[in-house]
Design an enzyme around this catalytic site. Structure first.
Site, short mmCIF file in Angstrom:
data_model
loop_
_atom_site.label_atom_id
_atom_site.label_comp_id
_atom_site.label_asym_id
_atom_site.label_seq_id
_atom_site.Cartn_x
_atom_site.Cartn_y
_atom_site.Cartn_z
N GLU A 1 -1.56 6.20 -8.64
CA GLU A 1 -2.53 7.19 -8.13
C GLU A 1 -2.36 8.51 -8.87
O GLU A 1 -1.25 8.98 -9.09
CB GLU A 1 -2.34 7.41 -6.62
CG GLU A 1 -3.28 8.50 -6.07
CD GLU A 1 -3.43 8.48 -4.54
OE1 GLU A 1 -3.35 7.39 -3.95
OE2 GLU A 1 -3.64 9.56 -3.97
N ASP B 1 -8.98 0.46 6.25
CA ASP B 1 -8.09 0.24 7.38
C ASP B 1 -8.73 0.76 8.67
O ASP B 1 -8.91 0.05 9.66
CB ASP B 1 -6.74 0.95 7.12
CG ASP B 1 -5.71 0.65 8.18
OD1 ASP B 1 -6.01 -0.08 9.14
OD2 ASP B 1 -4.56 1.13 8.06
N ASP C 1 0.85 -1.19 0.00
CA ASP C 1 0.00 0.00 0.00
C ASP C 1 0.89 1.25 0.00
O ASP C 1 1.86 1.33 0.76
CB ASP C 1 -0.87 -0.05 1.27
CG ASP C 1 -1.99 0.97 1.28
OD1 ASP C 1 -2.40 1.41 0.20
OD2 ASP C 1 -2.47 1.29 2.40
N HIS D 1 -9.38 4.91 -2.20
CA HIS D 1 -8.66 4.96 -0.92
C HIS D 1 -9.53 5.71 0.09
O HIS D 1 -10.50 6.36 -0.27
CB HIS D 1 -7.32 5.68 -1.08
CG HIS D 1 -6.28 4.82 -1.71
ND1 HIS D 1 -5.17 4.37 -1.02
CD2 HIS D 1 -6.19 4.28 -2.94
CE1 HIS D 1 -4.45 3.61 -1.81
NE2 HIS D 1 -5.03 3.54 -2.99
N GLY D 2 -9.10 5.60 1.35
CA GLY D 2 -9.82 6.33 2.39
C GLY D 2 -11.29 5.95 2.43
O GLY D 2 -12.16 6.79 2.61
N ASP E 1 2.75 5.10 -5.45
CA ASP E 1 1.99 6.33 -5.24
C ASP E 1 2.85 7.52 -5.62
O ASP E 1 3.48 8.16 -4.78
CB ASP E 1 1.52 6.42 -3.78
CG ASP E 1 0.66 7.67 -3.55
OD1 ASP E 1 0.51 8.46 -4.51
OD2 ASP E 1 0.15 7.84 -2.44
N GLY F 1 -7.86 7.81 7.47
CA GLY F 1 -8.10 8.01 8.90
C GLY F 1 -9.58 8.21 9.24
O GLY F 1 -10.47 8.08 8.39
P1 13P Z 1 -9.15 4.40 5.61
O1 13P Z 1 -8.28 5.19 6.53
O2 13P Z 1 -10.39 5.13 5.21
O3 13P Z 1 -9.48 3.04 6.14
O4 13P Z 1 -8.34 4.18 4.24
C1 13P Z 1 -7.33 3.22 4.15
C2 13P Z 1 -6.53 3.37 2.90
O5 13P Z 1 -6.89 4.05 1.95
C3 13P Z 1 -5.27 2.64 2.86
O6 13P Z 1 -4.54 2.91 1.69
O1 G3H Z 2 -2.50 4.44 3.91
C1 G3H Z 2 -3.17 4.36 4.90
C2 G3H Z 2 -3.38 3.13 5.67
O2 G3H Z 2 -4.43 3.34 6.58
C3 G3H Z 2 -2.14 2.65 6.35
O3 G3H Z 2 -1.83 3.42 7.43
O4 G3H Z 2 0.57 4.03 7.21
O5 G3H Z 2 -0.63 4.04 9.42
O6 G3H Z 2 -0.04 1.89 8.31
P1 G3H Z 2 -0.37 3.37 8.13
ZN ZN Z 3 -4.63 4.84 0.89
#
Ligand code: 13P
Ligand code: G3H
Ligand code: ZN
Length: 339
Positions: free
Chosen positions: A142, A271, A83, A226-227, A105, A193
């Site tokens: 991206e 996430d 990721d 994402h997100g 990315d 987040g």
């Molecule tokens: P969230 O923080 O919305 O779960 O998004 C996770 C994400 O995009 C990881 O790449």
């Molecule tokens: O890219 C966002 C994901 O939620 C991963 O988060 O970088 O805190 O592991 P992190």
């Molecule tokens: Zn992401």
């Protein structure tokens, strides 16, 4: 079943009109929660690790946990994805570590914060496509920038500023053609987040029209959202009931994700919802069973809470019931396909 290239999952999802959740992992319990949810719902899965996750858990632990996941779940097709790779070197190290998919990315520079130029993004993405496809590994790119910042990653844009960095549908076609990426992450106003929106998002801030427009121009492009955590109020309430202090906040409604899936979204990154579920379960156990000190006493309910969220998303995204239907292509098959 060995880990399979992510492109295979995305192609199957596109042919059959569903989306695949990509869930972040950092440790054994999260991997177990995802695999249990995949078994429960008969789903193919994408398991993804950020740079932060790779350094937290050490690549080698992660690699062996993923091998264990595939050995213990032979009927489940699993893609292992990097990721938010911040550079070709990060992506190369993931390929060397056995990841079957990487995200370059290039929307941000190598610091993971500064919005990058078009030329930079095209150049680094092309470079990754070249070496990853030579090994059959899938590449996500991206275009446009997400809002927010998570664990030092992200441009730190506010909800309002993020509106100036959305993906331009016209540029998207050119970008995919120039780079040869397999999947494109699009910026539509979301952020990483828990603090995405101050109120339930309308079409003015969560720009599903951008997705519809890209799909109209490129019906075969696999888009990535994402997100995409929905930040359910019930999960925030559990955290706050047992000692947490999270303000009111809103995520991406599942109905909007489902609308995206109808218009070319094939990978949905989640996430935060799992973090909320685990933290709520840990807080509840520790607050109500004050004499307990065995980590298993709180990790077990945390794992179960994450399984519940992941299983729900698998059903909502439509991947449930598809595990046995995905053709078992290998990295070697994909090398032939790309060449
Ligand atoms: P969230 O923080 O919305 O779960 O998004 C996770 C994400 O995009 C990881 O790449
Ligand atoms: O890219 C966002 C994901 O939620 C991963 O988060 O970088 O805190 O592991 P992190
Ligand atoms: Zn992401």
């Amino acid at each position: 079943m060995a880990l399979i290239p992510m492109r295979v999952l995305l192609d199957h999802a596109a042919e059959n009109g569903y989306g695949v959740g990509a869930f972040n992992v950092n440790n054994m319990e999260q991997i177990q929660a995802i695999m249990a949810a995949a078994q429960e719902t008969d789903s193919p899965v994408i398991v993804q690790a950020s740079r932060g996750a790779r350094s937290y858990s050490d690549d080698n632990y992660l690699r062996h946990l993923m091998i264990a996941a595939s050995e213990l779940n032979p009927g489940i097709p699993i893609a292992m994805h990097q990721d938010h790779g911040n550079s070709p070197e990060t992506c190369k190290s993931a390929v060397d570590m056995g990841f079957t998919s990487v995200m370059m990315d290039g929307s941000l520079e190598e610091d993971g914060k500064t919005p990058a130029s078009w030329d930079y993004n095209v150049a680094v993405t092309k470079k990754v496509v070249e070496f990853a496809h030579a090994k059959g590994v899938t590449v996500e790119a991206e275009l446009g920038c997400l809002g927010g910042i998570e664990d030092g990653q992200g441009a730190g844009l506010s909800e309002e500023e993020a509106q100036d960095h959305l993906t331009d549908p016209e540029e998207a076609g050119e970008f995919v053609k120039l780079t040869g990426c397999d999947a494109l992450a699009v910026a539509i106003g979301t952020s990483h987040g828990a603090y995405k929106f101050k109120k339930k998002p309308t079409g003015q801030v969560l720009r599903m029209d951008v997705i519809r427009e890209i799909h109209k121009r490129m019906p075969n492009c696999h888009m990535v959202m994402h997100g995409s955590s929905s930040v359910p109020k019930e999960l925030i309430d559990i955290i706050n009931e047992f000692g947490g202090e999270m303000p009111e906040t809103y995520g991406v409604p599942v109905e909007d994700i489902q609308e995206g899936i109808k218009h070319g979204v094939r990978k949905i990154n989640v996430d935060t919802d799992n973090r909320l579920a685990m933290t709520g379960a840990v807080r509840k156990l520790l607050a109500t069973q004050k004499g307990h000190f065995d980590p298993r006493d709180y990790l077990k309910p945390a794992r179960a809470a994450m399984q519940e969220v992941v299983a729900a998303r698998m059903v909502q995204f439509g991947q449930a019931g598809n595990a046995g239907k995905v053709e078992q292509k290998t990295l070697a098959d994909m090398v032939k396909y790309y060449s």
